[in-house]
Scaffold this active site. Structure first.
Site, PDB file in Angstrom:
ATOM      1  N   ASP A   1       0.833  -1.203   0.000  1.00  0.00           N
ATOM      2  CA  ASP A   1       0.000   0.000   0.000  1.00  0.00           C
ATOM      3  C   ASP A   1       0.876   1.264   0.000  1.00  0.00           C
ATOM      4  O   ASP A   1       1.869   1.334   0.727  1.00  0.00           O
ATOM      5  CB  ASP A   1      -0.882  -0.012   1.256  1.00  0.00           C
TER       6      ASP A   1
ATOM      7  N   GLU B   1       1.686  -0.558  -5.026  1.00  0.00           N
ATOM      8  CA  GLU B   1       0.657   0.426  -5.352  1.00  0.00           C
ATOM      9  C   GLU B   1       1.367   1.772  -5.328  1.00  0.00           C
ATOM     10  O   GLU B   1       1.556   2.372  -4.271  1.00  0.00           O
ATOM     11  CB  GLU B   1      -0.480   0.400  -4.322  1.00  0.00           C
TER      12      GLU B   1
HETATM   13  C1  NOJ Z   1      -4.423   3.016  -0.878  1.00  0.00           C
HETATM   14  C2  NOJ Z   1      -5.533   2.090  -0.526  1.00  0.00           C
HETATM   15  O1  NOJ Z   1      -5.871   1.316  -1.629  1.00  0.00           O
HETATM   16  C3  NOJ Z   1      -6.670   2.964  -0.046  1.00  0.00           C
HETATM   17  O2  NOJ Z   1      -7.871   2.255   0.081  1.00  0.00           O
HETATM   18  C4  NOJ Z   1      -6.249   3.616   1.232  1.00  0.00           C
HETATM   19  O3  NOJ Z   1      -7.250   4.519   1.649  1.00  0.00           O
HETATM   20  C5  NOJ Z   1      -4.938   4.372   1.074  1.00  0.00           C
HETATM   21  N1  NOJ Z   1      -3.968   3.653   0.307  1.00  0.00           N
HETATM   22  C6  NOJ Z   1      -4.327   4.683   2.416  1.00  0.00           C
HETATM   23  O4  NOJ Z   1      -3.879   3.498   3.009  1.00  0.00           O
END
Ligand code: NOJ
Length: 540
Positions: A207, A281
């Site tokens: 993440d 991500e």
């Molecule tokens: C990306 C995640 O996919 C999202 O759902 C989240 O709110 C943010 N990162 C913060 O962790």
């Protein structure tokens, strides 16, 4: 050398809270995922990725982790996680967990300890605690904004009741950012990776992979509002050049230091047998920066958001495909393809109709590299319409409702059309299932040979079995006719997508239709007639 499993895997993203509920609490759980494995196997995916299900007060859908090595009781317990890993493997499916290294939940013991400790203490040094500016320290340490809206600083009350230091949170106030310059932080995450690797997980989705390192915290940003808007990737940001300029140099995203972290993680992953992997991500721009996360000694994959954000336009998609493929091949990595996720609009809603979504899926399923499918995409679900009173996403609250947030993409899955809550739960679902989801439920779509579900089953099945769709088969671009995207995979598979409003008749040397997103497609006497907004796979 054999090809690692993830290189061309189709990975199904599960949002555990909305997948399947077995204990009537209105939220999905790990036992529900175990029950759903035969369905996923039948769908034809190779692996599952689970969004976080760890101990969490759930202020950001579980991306606010209070204990990354403990399953939240709402989802089950650690034994259930081990049962799920084993069951996935029994079904021949790999399984990936989410790791959230940019921040912890404010409920995490470390943050609670930091609040109780003094300024300058080792407990505070695990986060970013700073004095405020101004005589009484009432001005935040800098002018940066939270990605979710508002300031990214919150002031605490010290143990003695006085107004105290400020802590940094790039997301919600309940998500204090960790200080990755502190070796304790790195050590704790290494422990988490090993904890789950020891229990058999095949990899991690990382993440906010680009966010861990911050630079120049004492310096104000020249245009924090502009940066916030640029980061939302909204179409309304008209000055594209300025947006690109803002995104190319951010004090809290995509700093050089993050790469050292992933080099260390790669060593850990490589020390385990079985091609353990990690996918970043990294919502960054320009796309060439993404290749830096997947260099041979870093992570394995990174989501390709440029493709996800491209319009349904042959020209735009071709640029996104070519650019990503070229940039990644320079570092020896392969692309991934994703059409939507729990943070975006669902692809049917984004494109405005199911026909286009079907055409885009067929095009995407023929691209070389990894594929991610978001739960419900295979049913052709649109975003759920949610009354404001039922909304849960902090984005909605932190923007005072200006941004409706992401709940629409997180509505629970419909399993059985005639059952209470469409078979998702016998309790009150955490988000309401719209009645229109009934016609998309799994039981209805299974019986309809023309449903999106059966279409996905066929295309994912061919993606796996067709010799020209394998990891090592080349992509060659074919003719360019305006509004048409066409390429060949391997020796014999031709893909043609018509993104125009018109039905087109095109000369075609391929011999037969293998699969078409629109049943009116024909191939006769060397002429392919392809309906508007559709894709076809042809063979020699
Ligand atoms: C990306 C995640 O996919 C999202 O759902 C989240 O709110 C943010 N990162 C913060 O962790």
């Amino acid at each position: 050398m054999s090809t690692p499993w993830w290189r061309d895997a189709a990975i199904y993203q599960i949002y555990p809270r909305s997948f399947r509920d077995t204990n009537a609490d209105g939220e999905g759980d790990l036992a529900g995922i175990i029950e759903g494995l035969p369905y996923l196997k039948r769908l034809g995916v190779d692996a599952i990725w689970l969004s976080p299900f760890f101990k969490s007060p759930n202020r950001d859908g579980g991306y606010d982790v209070a204990d990354p090595r403990l399953v939240d009781p709402r989802f089950g317990d650690n034994e259930a996680a081990e049962r799920l890993i084993a069951a996935a493997h029994d079904h021949g499916l790999k399984i990936i967990f989410d790791v959230v290294p940019n921040h912890f939940s404010s409920d995490h013991i470390w943050f609670q300890e930091a609040l109780a400790a003094k300024p300058g203490s080792p407990e505070r040094a695990r986060f970013h605690f700073y004095e405020g500016k101004g005589a009484d320290g009432s001005i935040p340490p800098n002018n940066w904004n939270s990605v979710f809206g508002g300031s990214c600083w919150t002031r605490i009350t010290e143990a003695d009741g006085s107004a105290g230091q400020w802590y940094l949170h790039l997301f919600d106030t309940s998500q204090p950012d960790l200080n990755w310059e502190n070796p304790e932080v790195a050590a704790d995450f290494e422990k988490t990776l090993r904890f789950w690797l020891d229990r058999g997980v095949d990899g991690f989705r990382v993440d906010v992979a680009h966010g861990l390192v911050k630079e120049g915290i004492s310096v104000d940003h020249p245009d924090p509002e502009g940066l916030t808007r640029a980061l939302r990737f909204d179409a309304e940001f008209e000055d594209k050049e300025y947006r690109a300029q803002l995104l190319s140099n951010m004090p809290f995203f995509d700093r050089e230091g993050v790469h050292d972290i992933y080099r260390a993680w790669r060593k850990i992953l490589d020390s385990y047998a079985g091609d353990r992997m990690a996918v970043a991500e990294a919502f960054i721009s320009p796309s060439s920066r993404i290749a830096r996360y997947v260099r041979p000694d870093e992570l394995h994959q990174s989501f390709n958001f440029d493709f996800m954000l491209a319009d349904w336009s042959a020209a735009e998609m071709r640029v996104a495909i070519q650019q990503t493929s070229a940039e990644l091949s320079e570092v020896g990595a392969v692309p991934t393809w994703v059409l939507n996720n729990h943070d975006s609009s669902r692809v049917v809603s984004r494109l405005g109709d199911e026909g286009k979504a079907r055409a885009l899926a067929l095009l995407t399923h023929a691209l070389p590299g990894g594929l991610y499918v978001y739960q419900g995409e295979e049913l052709g679900l649109p975003d759920g319409v949610i009354p404001d009173s039922a909304r849960q996403d902090p984005v909605f609250f932190r923007t005072n409702g200006a941004d409706k947030g992401r709940d629409g993409a997180r509505v629970p899955l419909p399993w059985k059309s005639a059952e209470l809550n469409l078979g998702f739960s016998t309790g009150e679902p955490w988000l309401p299932l719209p009645s229109e989801y009934g016609m998309h439920s799994v039981d209805v779509e299974e019986l309809n040979p023309h449903s999106m579900l059966n279409f996905y089953r066929t295309s994912l099945g061919l993606r796996k079995s067709h010799p020209d769709l394998g990891a090592r088969s080349e992509l060659t671009w074919l003719y360019s006719h305006e509004g048409v995207l066409s390429f060949k995979r391997g020796e014999s598979l031709t893909v043609v997508a018509n993104t125009t409003e018109e039905q087109l008749s095109l000369p075609e040397s391929a011999k037969a239709i293998l699969l078409a997103s629109n049943g009116d497609t024909t191939l006769e006497n060397g002429v392919l007639t392809i309906p508007s907004h559709s894709t076809v796979w042809l063979t020699n």
